[in-house]
Design a protein around this motif. Structure first.
Motif, short mmCIF file in Angstrom:
data_model
loop_
_atom_site.label_atom_id
_atom_site.label_comp_id
_atom_site.label_asym_id
_atom_site.label_seq_id
_atom_site.Cartn_x
_atom_site.Cartn_y
_atom_site.Cartn_z
N GLY A 99 0.66 -1.40 -0.06
CA GLY A 99 0.02 0.01 -0.08
C GLY A 99 0.97 1.17 -0.11
N ASP A 100 1.80 1.12 0.53
CA ASP A 100 2.97 2.31 0.59
C ASP A 100 3.33 2.80 -0.94
OD1 ASP A 100 3.00 2.25 3.30
OD2 ASP A 100 5.08 1.87 3.54
N ASP A 101 3.33 1.87 -1.57
CA ASP A 101 3.89 2.11 -2.99
C ASP A 101 2.65 2.69 -3.77
OD1 ASP A 101 6.60 0.67 -3.12
OD2 ASP A 101 5.19 -0.83 -2.42
N MET A 102 1.55 2.44 -3.34
CA MET A 102 0.37 2.94 -3.98
C MET A 102 0.48 4.47 -3.50
SD MET A 102 -2.57 0.27 -3.63
CE MET A 102 -2.13 -1.40 -4.34
N ASP A 103 0.72 4.66 -2.21
CA ASP A 103 0.50 6.18 -1.72
C ASP A 103 1.39 7.12 -2.40
OD1 ASP A 103 -1.10 4.85 0.14
OD2 ASP A 103 0.15 5.27 1.69
N THR A 104 2.78 6.30 -2.63
CA THR A 104 3.94 6.86 -3.29
C THR A 104 3.45 7.41 -4.81
OG1 THR A 104 5.49 5.77 -2.13
CG2 THR A 104 6.33 6.95 -3.89
N ALA A 105 2.71 6.43 -5.26
CA ALA A 105 2.23 6.88 -6.82
C ALA A 105 1.42 7.86 -6.93
CB ALA A 105 1.58 5.24 -7.44
N ILE A 106 0.46 7.85 -5.93
CA ILE A 106 -0.56 8.87 -5.97
C ILE A 106 0.21 10.26 -5.49
CG2 ILE A 106 -2.58 9.81 -4.76
CD1 ILE A 106 -3.27 6.62 -4.10
N GLY A 107 0.94 10.17 -4.62
CA GLY A 107 1.92 11.32 -4.27
C GLY A 107 2.87 12.07 -5.29
N GLU A 108 3.07 11.14 -6.36
CA GLU A 108 4.06 11.45 -7.38
C GLU A 108 2.92 12.14 -8.42
OE1 GLU A 108 6.02 8.03 -8.53
OE2 GLU A 108 7.74 8.29 -7.14
N TRP A 109 1.90 11.69 -8.39
CA TRP A 109 1.08 12.26 -9.46
C TRP A 109 0.63 14.00 -8.63
CZ3 TRP A 109 -4.37 13.83 -8.27
CH2 TRP A 109 -4.85 14.08 -9.39
N ILE A 110 0.17 13.84 -7.44
CA ILE A 110 -0.07 15.18 -6.90
C ILE A 110 1.19 16.11 -7.16
CG2 ILE A 110 -0.42 16.32 -4.59
CD1 ILE A 110 -1.54 13.68 -3.56
N ILE A 111 2.39 15.64 -7.19
CA ILE A 111 3.56 16.41 -7.34
C ILE A 111 3.67 16.72 -8.74
CG2 ILE A 111 6.03 16.77 -7.52
CD1 ILE A 111 5.86 14.72 -4.94
N SER A 112 3.17 16.05 -9.74
CA SER A 112 3.22 16.52 -11.12
C SER A 112 1.83 17.24 -11.31
CB SER A 112 2.82 15.12 -11.99
OG SER A 112 1.66 14.50 -12.10
N GLN A 113 1.00 17.33 -10.83
CA GLN A 113 -0.28 18.25 -10.90
C GLN A 113 0.04 19.55 -10.36
OE1 GLN A 113 -3.09 16.94 -12.52
NE2 GLN A 113 -1.78 15.53 -13.05
N ALA A 114 0.41 19.61 -9.07
CA ALA A 114 0.91 20.75 -8.46
C ALA A 114 2.22 21.33 -9.05
CB ALA A 114 0.78 20.86 -6.98
N SER A 115 2.52 22.42 -8.62
CA SER A 115 4.03 23.20 -8.88
C SER A 115 4.45 23.54 -7.68
CB SER A 115 3.85 24.13 -10.17
OG SER A 115 2.76 24.99 -9.91
N PHE A 116 4.98 22.68 -7.05
CA PHE A 116 5.83 23.11 -5.55
C PHE A 116 6.98 23.59 -6.10
CE2 PHE A 116 2.72 19.64 -3.96
CZ PHE A 116 1.97 20.68 -3.54
N LYS A 117 7.58 24.62 -5.33
CA LYS A 117 8.97 24.96 -5.42
C LYS A 117 10.18 24.23 -4.95
CE LYS A 117 8.22 29.24 -3.85
NZ LYS A 117 6.57 29.29 -3.54
N ASP A 118 9.79 24.04 -3.58
CA ASP A 118 10.72 23.27 -3.07
C ASP A 118 10.09 22.19 -1.96
OD1 ASP A 118 12.95 22.55 -1.35
OD2 ASP A 118 12.16 24.13 0.25
N ILE A 119 10.47 20.88 -2.18
CA ILE A 119 9.61 19.97 -1.41
C ILE A 119 10.53 19.44 -0.20
CG2 ILE A 119 8.52 17.55 -1.33
CD1 ILE A 119 7.93 18.12 -4.24
N ASP A 120 10.20 19.85 0.92
CA ASP A 120 11.13 19.40 1.98
C ASP A 120 10.38 18.21 2.70
OD1 ASP A 120 9.00 20.40 3.24
OD2 ASP A 120 9.92 21.98 4.38
N ALA A 121 11.08 17.76 3.92
CA ALA A 121 10.60 16.43 4.62
C ALA A 121 9.17 16.71 4.92
CB ALA A 121 11.54 16.17 5.71
N GLN A 122 8.84 17.82 5.51
CA GLN A 122 7.68 17.92 5.94
C GLN A 122 6.39 17.96 5.00
OE1 GLN A 122 7.37 21.68 8.43
NE2 GLN A 122 7.01 20.65 10.15
N LEU A 123 6.82 18.75 3.94
CA LEU A 123 5.76 18.87 2.75
C LEU A 123 5.69 17.52 2.41
CD1 LEU A 123 3.97 20.53 0.84
CD2 LEU A 123 6.00 20.85 -0.65
#
Lengths: 182, 623
Positions: free
Chosen positions: B239-263
């Motif tokens: 399930g963790d890998d699914m979270d990561t896949a969704i997370g990567e999709w979120i990152i691809s949709q949003a345009s975060f400048k800088d992704i630190d540990a917290q974000l």
């Protein structure tokens, strides 16, 4: 605790006659009956010595089970019981006809990939390999019962070759199934 | 409270014969503890009624938090809040870089040990120490619920765990001072719960997709014998890998400048929340807000399916192999049992159903079934069920091999061999005067040593110098019922056991474990204090519940108004102090609670309920 006579043969352990065609059902039910007595789960709260004994005996039962379950291992084990020293590394077969046949089958397996229907191509080869295995099994029984141990040993090597090719074929089948998403 | 709380009938009959035992499911995302009580196996709930303990540990300035409380610190203090730690069990430092995207921690290089360590406020910690904290919390919960010390536990591990991962789990239990009866494979545990609860025989496939690991096992169930025919899987797929896949999709949709540990932690948590809500809903909203960086968007079921489909597909490859190893076809399978939280997802159910050509069974709670099966086995192993016929016959998940010339692996014990098993091999010296020899043991199916998992290097020493070939050494590889390997060697002519020096490739040496155990002695006093407080809190809650129940039942009949108000006064004080007072204070309050209700108890006993009360709890009597 009960202990097993580790000097007896695996055939004796499972109450089977010393022959190639064994009752696999009996082998299986005896393995379970013996594990019900010796499995380490029965000794989790016993002394360290009893625990060790249990691991040793349960391991031996499993080793015997595996040695008799697999036809190639069973044949090799029968030869060992008859006093033959077997060495997988140095033993080769000089039967050129057999070797040529093996090479041909390997080539066929490699070509399956480019076949229009690769899976049924594999299946055809599998059918042939199975009948080969049966044939060598019968040859082994014949040689062994006549006391022609050297011949039986050569046949057991052929059985080993066939089993290995069968393994490769199964690997290919799985790969193909994966590609075709079956 | 001694007089109001009368023990349960089963326990008072022969308290010395029953041994407290528990099954522990030490999961990637959540952990659970279960036990058999009055013949029924169930998971245990904490004081808040929760069965699932999030496998999260927070190292704070003063205290170590485990579970829900630790989870709440995840966003605000990500580097000291460790989750999904199971992924690091038995792993080496070089594996970490591969897992780095999932585990956003500060890893520190440790020259003395080959175990990756995470830098936290609580020190540089290995996965073993972090897991030990989770185990301690679960064991404490079990002991409080059961009312006595645990004599032993069964801890579940993914069937596909290799030797190093199993050893790490055992070491964590040792640190938590638990007596481990057995390490049990998760799918086997699920099969036990399934087989015994449904009373079914036949061939079953257990598809177990957890937070971080995937297992597929084929078992034959026959009259209490659970025989594993074959097992396979992927020890880093879940399930963790699914979270990561969704997370990567979120990152691809949003345009975060800088992704630190917290974000990045926040994105992962949002991804998981979206995944979970899409189990029942068709669409999920995602909001990420941190500092001046924010994103809001939606994800629907179809989008989710597209993201996770490759991962589910990845799980089908081991399914094919395991069918082949078990030497059966899909048609031979009577039932497909789903285990693990990730199997709640519709796409997983559909794809697994299509693959096995039958709709999978999901009557059992996929989160709890493993712990329940482990509890059933723990109960049997503790000797509480002397007539039990239950027998679990498991197999070695990955082939054991040794390194031969040219960096190749020679299989010594093939995968799916029933365990325990031993295999002996004879070696001979190849140089005149040779007195030592080294053996490199690996686990895995590949031909090249470098593609297999290195387990250990064994240095055999001290055989007499002879001519080449004259010394024969018999080496025995032993795999025990936990799936753990050991090696012994003897010189066959003299029968002298060779001196073996083991260098585990991953994991802690015995020395390191010793040191950690000694160090934990220093903290033992804090632990004892914390434990006493917890015990008093539980006791106080019990007392309050008992008195409340009693007062409703017959308070007005047996007591005057003044007596009632006196009792209430102490009761309210106790309730008020329960979370804030120290153990001693709570103990005193409980004592005065007992004193103030002494007459009440006496009156209750003297009335006709006396007989009815014997051997029962008050809330039972009331019914």
């Amino acid at each position: 605790m009960q202990t097993l006579d580790l000097k007896q043969s695996y055939f004796e352990l499972f109450g089977l006659d010393l022959k190639f065609d064994i009752d696999l059902k009996q082998l299986h039910s005896e393995q379970q009956r013996l594990q019900a007595i010796f499995h380490p789960d029965r000794f989790v709260r016993a002394s360290d010595q009893e625990k060790r004994l249990s691991v040793q005996q349960a391991s031996w039962v499993n080793e015997g089970y595996e040695s008799l379950l697999n036809p190639v291992k069973r044949a090799r084990y029968m030869l060992q019981l008859s006093g033959l020293e077997l060495n997988d590394e140095s033993e080769t077969t000089s039967d050129t006809g057999f070797l040529m046949e093996q090479i041909a089958i390997r080539e066929e397996i490699d070509e399956c990939h480019s076949n229009a229907d690769p899976l049924s191509c594999c299946e055809h080869i599998a059918v042939r390999l199975r009948s080969k295995a049966d044939q060598f099994g019968a040859e082994f029984v014949a040689s062994f019962s006549q006391g022609a141990l050297d011949e039986a040993r050569l046949t057991s090597r052929k059985m080993q070759f066939v089993a290995r090719i069968m393994d490769q074929l199964m690997d290919l089948q799985i790969e193909l199934e994966e590609e075709l998403e079956i | 409270m001694a007089l109001l709380q009368i023990s349960e009938p089963g326990q008072s009959a022969a308290p010395h014969q029953h041994r407290y035992a528990a099954g522990i499911d030490l999961g990637t995302t959540n952990s659970l503890v279960a036990s058999v009580r009055n013949g029924i196996a169930d998971t245990l709930a904490d004081t808040d009624g929760l069965h699932l303990l999030p496998s999260v540990v927070h190292y704070g300035d003063a205290a170590i938090l485990v579970g829900q409380a630790a989870q709440q610190m995840q966003s605000s203090d990500p580097l000291n809040t460790l989750s999904s730690i199971k992924r690091l069990m038995g792993r080496g430092t070089e594996d970490v870089s591969r897992l780095g995207e999932v585990l956003p921690y500060d890893f520190v290089a440790d020259v003395d040990s080959n175990v990756p360590r995470i830098q936290t406020r609580g020190g540089n910690l290995s996965a073993i120490e972090v897991s030990a904290e989770i185990l301690k919390t679960l064991a404490l919960l079990a002991e409080q619920t059961l009312g006595g010390e645990l004599s032993g536990v069964v801890i579940t591990v993914p069937a596909y765990f290799d030797d190093a991962q199993r050893q790490a789990t055992r070491d964590a239990a040792k640190l938590a001072r638990l007596n481990v009866y057995r390490l049990l494979n998760e799918p086997t545990a699920a099969a036990v719960a399934y087989g015994l609860e449904q009373n079914n025989d036949g061939v079953i496939a257990v598809y177990d997709l957890g937070g971080g690991t995937f297992d597929i096992s084929i078992l034959r169930l026959n009259k209490g014998v659970f025989e594993v025919l074959a097992t396979g899987g992927d020890s880093s797929l879940g399930g963790d890998d699914m979270d990561t896949a969704i997370g990567e999709w979120i990152i691809s949709q949003a345009s975060f400048k800088d992704i630190d540990a917290q974000l990045s932690r926040q994105i992962l948590m949002a991804a998981r929340a979206a995944k979970e809500s899409l189990t029942s809903l068709e669409k999920a909203e995602i909001t990420i807000q941190q500092g001046d960086q924010h994103w809001r968007g939606g994800i629907d079921r179809a989008q989710l399916d597209e993201l996770i489909q490759p991962l589910v597909k990845k799980s089908l490859m081991p399914c094919r192999r395991v069918l082949r190893d078990a030497n059966i076809s899909k048609q031979d399978i009577d039932e497909v049992v789903l285990v693990g939280g990730a199997t709640r997802m519709a796409l997983v159910r559909r794809m697994v159903g299509e693959f096995f050509q039958r709709s999978p069974m999901c009557d059992l709670d996929p989160d709890r079934v493993v712990a329940i099966g482990a509890a059933i086995q723990a109960d049997v192993l503790a000797g509480n069920k002397p007539d039990s016929e239950m027998l679990l016959l498991d197999v070695l998940p990955l082939s054991l091999g040794i390194e031969t010339m040219g960096g190749l692996s020679e299989k010594i014990i093939p995968r799916n061999t029933p365990i325990p098993v031993a295999k002996a091999q004879e070696f001979t010296t190849f140089k005149d005067g040779q007195t030592s020899m080294s053996i490199h043991v690996v686990q895995g199916e590949r031909e090249l040593i470098s593609d297999c998992r290195s387990l250990a290097r064994f240095e055999l020493r001290g055989f007499p110098p002879k001519n080449a070939g004259a010394t024969r050494i018999r080496v025995t590889y032993q795999v025990d019922a936990d799936g753990l390997m050991s090696v012994r060697a003897e010189e066959t002519t003299s029968g002298i056991a060779a001196d073996i020096v083991v260098k585990p490739s991953y994991g802690l040496t015995d020395g390191e474990i010793e040191t950690m155990l000694r160090e934990s002695m220093d903290h033992a006093q804090d632990d004892v204090a914390a434990r006493m407080l917890k015990e008093q809190q539980v006791e106080a809650k019990r007392v309050i519940e008992a008195i409340d129940a009693a007062l409703i039942y017959d308070g007005d009949d047996l007591l005057s108004k003044t007596e009632i108000s006196k009792i209430r006064q102490v009761r309210d004080q106790l309730e008020q102090d329960i979370e804030v007072a120290c153990a001693d204070r709570l103990k005193k309050l409980i004592k005065s609670m007992e004193q103030v209700s002494e007459t009440y108890v006496a009156r209750r006993m003297n009335t006709s309920v006396k007989a009815a009360l014997a051997g029962k709890q008050i809330d039972e009597v009331k019914l």
